[in-house]
Design a protein around this motif. Structure first.
Motif, short mmCIF file in Angstrom:
data_model
loop_
_atom_site.label_atom_id
_atom_site.label_comp_id
_atom_site.label_asym_id
_atom_site.label_seq_id
_atom_site.Cartn_x
_atom_site.Cartn_y
_atom_site.Cartn_z
N ILE A 55 0.88 -1.27 -0.05
CA ILE A 55 -0.11 0.03 -0.01
C ILE A 55 1.04 1.35 -0.06
N VAL A 56 1.94 1.26 0.70
CA VAL A 56 2.74 2.22 0.56
C VAL A 56 3.43 2.77 -0.66
N ASP A 57 3.68 1.80 -1.52
CA ASP A 57 4.16 1.85 -3.04
C ASP A 57 2.85 2.57 -3.73
N VAL A 58 1.68 1.65 -3.61
CA VAL A 58 0.51 2.57 -4.40
C VAL A 58 0.39 3.74 -4.07
N MET A 59 0.40 4.28 -2.89
CA MET A 59 0.07 5.42 -2.39
C MET A 59 1.00 6.62 -3.04
N ARG A 60 2.48 5.98 -2.96
CA ARG A 60 3.44 6.88 -3.34
C ARG A 60 3.36 7.26 -4.92
N GLU A 61 3.26 6.11 -5.66
CA GLU A 61 3.32 6.10 -7.08
C GLU A 61 1.93 6.54 -7.92
N TRP A 62 0.80 6.43 -7.07
CA TRP A 62 -0.52 6.49 -7.60
C TRP A 62 -1.66 7.27 -6.75
#
Length: 118
Positions: A55-62
């Motif tokens: 989720i941390v990656d999803v939030m950062r990238e999108w």
């Protein structure tokens, strides 16, 4: 088949907000697309071979770019976790470091041979 852009600009992957402001279906659909199809992912978003996204990656990238909070994304995933036939669309867990992970499960019948579009 993707819609051609009406103004000549590339399409955004942002969820379309409904009249009442709820976009959970569009958010969950975007997450499912990111997990299943590399061509639909925002640049920089890493997805494991089993369809897991942090989720941390999803939030950062999108997500942050769409004005969404982690809570918005997780609520959408939870709301649309089950397919119409009652089978799972998503699984939520954590990685060894304790970060929240969403696993996007294969589309019905699409990966019966164990293959994912990676």
């Amino acid at each position: 088949m993707p819609r051609p852009p009406q103004d000549g600009k590339p399409h955004s992957r942002s969820p379309r907000r409904s009249e009442n402001g709820r976009a959970s279906r569009c958010i969950s659909r975007s997450i499912a697309l990111f997990g299943r199809y590399p061509s639909k992912r925002p640049p920089g978003l890493c997805v494991d071979t089993d369809g897991s996204l942090r989720i941390v990656d999803v939030m950062r990238e999108w997500g942050h770019g769409q004005g969404l909070s982690e809570r918005d994304v997780l609520a959408a995933v939870q709301e649309h976790m089950l397919k119409e036939d009652g089978t799972l669309r998503f699984a939520i867990g954590s990685d060894p470091a304790g970060r929240i992970v969403v696993r996007v499960l294969p589309k019905r019948g699409a990966f019966s041979a164990g293959q994912r579009d990676r």
